[in-house]
Write an enzyme that holds these catalytic residues in place. Structure first.
Site, PDB file in Angstrom:
ATOM      1  N   LYS A 195       0.826  -1.214   0.000  1.00  0.00           N
ATOM      2  CA  LYS A 195       0.000   0.000   0.000  1.00  0.00           C
ATOM      3  C   LYS A 195       0.859   1.261   0.000  1.00  0.00           C
ATOM      4  O   LYS A 195       0.557   2.237  -0.694  1.00  0.00           O
ATOM      5  CB  LYS A 195      -0.937   0.001   1.202  1.00  0.00           C
ATOM      6  CG  LYS A 195      -1.973  -1.109   1.195  1.00  0.00           C
ATOM      7  CD  LYS A 195      -2.977  -0.965   2.316  1.00  0.00           C
ATOM      8  CE  LYS A 195      -2.354  -1.090   3.691  1.00  0.00           C
ATOM      9  NZ  LYS A 195      -1.790  -2.431   3.946  1.00  0.00           N
ATOM     10  N   ARG A 213      -9.988  -0.071   9.009  1.00  0.00           N
ATOM     11  CA  ARG A 213      -9.616  -1.481   9.005  1.00  0.00           C
ATOM     12  C   ARG A 213     -10.744  -2.377   9.495  1.00  0.00           C
ATOM     13  O   ARG A 213     -10.628  -3.609   9.411  1.00  0.00           O
ATOM     14  CB  ARG A 213      -8.375  -1.711   9.879  1.00  0.00           C
ATOM     15  CG  ARG A 213      -7.110  -1.129   9.271  1.00  0.00           C
ATOM     16  CD  ARG A 213      -5.888  -1.541  10.041  1.00  0.00           C
ATOM     17  NE  ARG A 213      -4.663  -1.069   9.405  1.00  0.00           N
ATOM     18  CZ  ARG A 213      -3.438  -1.328   9.833  1.00  0.00           C
ATOM     19  NH1 ARG A 213      -3.273  -2.066  10.913  1.00  0.00           N
ATOM     20  NH2 ARG A 213      -2.387  -0.858   9.208  1.00  0.00           N
ATOM     21  N   ARG A 240      12.598  -7.363   5.375  1.00  0.00           N
ATOM     22  CA  ARG A 240      12.537  -5.944   5.727  1.00  0.00           C
ATOM     23  C   ARG A 240      13.252  -5.694   7.058  1.00  0.00           C
ATOM     24  O   ARG A 240      12.975  -6.337   8.061  1.00  0.00           O
ATOM     25  CB  ARG A 240      11.077  -5.481   5.814  1.00  0.00           C
ATOM     26  CG  ARG A 240      10.922  -3.993   6.028  1.00  0.00           C
ATOM     27  CD  ARG A 240       9.523  -3.544   5.666  1.00  0.00           C
ATOM     28  NE  ARG A 240       8.504  -4.060   6.558  1.00  0.00           N
ATOM     29  CZ  ARG A 240       7.191  -3.891   6.360  1.00  0.00           C
ATOM     30  NH1 ARG A 240       6.761  -3.230   5.294  1.00  0.00           N
ATOM     31  NH2 ARG A 240       6.320  -4.388   7.215  1.00  0.00           N
ATOM     32  N   ARG A 258      11.635  -5.631  13.078  1.00  0.00           N
ATOM     33  CA  ARG A 258      10.575  -5.393  14.040  1.00  0.00           C
ATOM     34  C   ARG A 258       9.867  -6.700  14.390  1.00  0.00           C
ATOM     35  O   ARG A 258       9.747  -7.604  13.561  1.00  0.00           O
ATOM     36  CB  ARG A 258       9.542  -4.401  13.471  1.00  0.00           C
ATOM     37  CG  ARG A 258      10.086  -3.023  13.203  1.00  0.00           C
ATOM     38  CD  ARG A 258       8.951  -2.043  12.937  1.00  0.00           C
ATOM     39  NE  ARG A 258       8.104  -2.461  11.831  1.00  0.00           N
ATOM     40  CZ  ARG A 258       7.999  -1.801  10.676  1.00  0.00           C
ATOM     41  NH1 ARG A 258       8.694  -0.695  10.490  1.00  0.00           N
ATOM     42  NH2 ARG A 258       7.216  -2.241   9.728  1.00  0.00           N
ATOM     43  N   ARG A 264      -1.127 -11.619  11.486  1.00  0.00           N
ATOM     44  CA  ARG A 264      -1.721 -10.373  11.008  1.00  0.00           C
ATOM     45  C   ARG A 264      -2.575 -10.614   9.758  1.00  0.00           C
ATOM     46  O   ARG A 264      -3.635 -10.001   9.590  1.00  0.00           O
ATOM     47  CB  ARG A 264      -0.616  -9.351  10.709  1.00  0.00           C
ATOM     48  CG  ARG A 264       0.104  -8.842  11.942  1.00  0.00           C
ATOM     49  CD  ARG A 264       1.365  -8.102  11.586  1.00  0.00           C
ATOM     50  NE  ARG A 264       1.097  -6.894  10.807  1.00  0.00           N
ATOM     51  CZ  ARG A 264       2.024  -6.247  10.115  1.00  0.00           C
ATOM     52  NH1 ARG A 264       3.268  -6.708  10.064  1.00  0.00           N
ATOM     53  NH2 ARG A 264       1.714  -5.154   9.458  1.00  0.00           N
TER      54      ARG A 264
END
Length: 260
Positions: free
Chosen positions: A61, A138, A172, A205, A216
């Site tokens: 996104k 959301r 990432r 993270r 998630r």
């Protein structure tokens, strides 16, 4: 239903779109008052849009949003994910509360995320620009709360395979002090494991680790996916499927050009 002191306190400006040369109001947005000639205001209102970008966490996104902003400079980008992470880095009371949910792979509760959006929107309120909202709503409760203040004109949905997202996020790494993000495949640091600017260590993270990402994604399917049907029924949504943003975005661009 949660109502906003922001939208009740500030003057409102209609977002509008032209249909066969006529102006059709599509909602309202809070604005900061500034001096302007009446004709200037009318022109700003007739060109304004309110757009959402929906998709799974890690589904690109942010990347697609940057491309939209480059090609459609009238839009202002508003990312709840970026704002949440900033609050977490700065260890604000809101950030500490949000972190407990993010680290466990759960969605941030509605009351907290709505409070974040409204507080930040009050600080960043624009005067007539189009708005691209990324990461909100959301949940259906959030969507209904948003609908009390604005009507959404355009919704871009990104449909990316789950395993593509898990693999992408696993690569990432982040510089925690600045929030700079690196990807081992397409945006690697100059020195492995080190930030390009400061030379400090990069971290992964907790919410980027594969097991957390899968949680998630499961939460997204249960809680957020119904929004696709909600906005599709309103006739404002377009879905774009694929695995690479460079392939997806030209299709997004073509659709937006036909609407904006």
């Amino acid at each position: 239903m949660i109502r906003s002191r922001l939208f009740s306190a500030l003057p409102r400006r209609s977002f509008a779109t032209k249909v066969n040369g006529n102006v059709r109001a599509i909602g309202t947005s809070p604005v900061v008052q500034k001096s302007a000639a009446p004709n200037d205001v009318d022109m700003e209102e007739s060109n304004s849009r309110f757009m959402l970008i929906l998709g799974k966490p890690g589904g690109g996104k942010g990347t697609i949003s940057k491309k939209i902003l480059k090609d459609f400079p009238s839009f202002t980008h508003f990312s709840t994910g970026d704002m949440l992470r900033q609050h977490v880095r700065e260890q604000t009371s809101l950030g500490k509360e949000a972190k407990t949910h993010m680290d466990s792979g759960g969605l941030v509760p509605d009351d907290l995320i709505i409070r974040l959006v409204l507080d930040e929107a009050e600080k960043e309120a624009e005067s007539g620009n189009s708005l691209l909202l990324d990461g909100f709503p959301r949940t259906m409760e959030q969507a209904k709360a948003l609908a009390e203040s604005v009507d959404v004109d355009l919704v871009v949905e990104l449909d990316i395979p789950n395993e593509t997202i898990v693999d992408r996020i696993a690569e990432r790494w982040v510089h925690p002090a600045s929030g700079r993000v690196y990807n081992l495949s397409y945006n690697p640091p100059k020195v492995p494991g080190k930030d390009d600017i400061t030379g400090e260590d990069l971290i992964q993270r907790d919410d980027d680790k594969p097991e957390t990402v899968r949680k998630r994604l499961e939460a997204y399917e249960q809680v957020t996916a119904p929004l696709v049907e909600y906005y599709d029924e309103k006739g404002v949504l377009k879905t774009f499927a694929g695995t690479e943003s460079d392939v997806i975005y030209p299709k997004v661009n073509k659709w937006l050009n036909s609407k904006v």
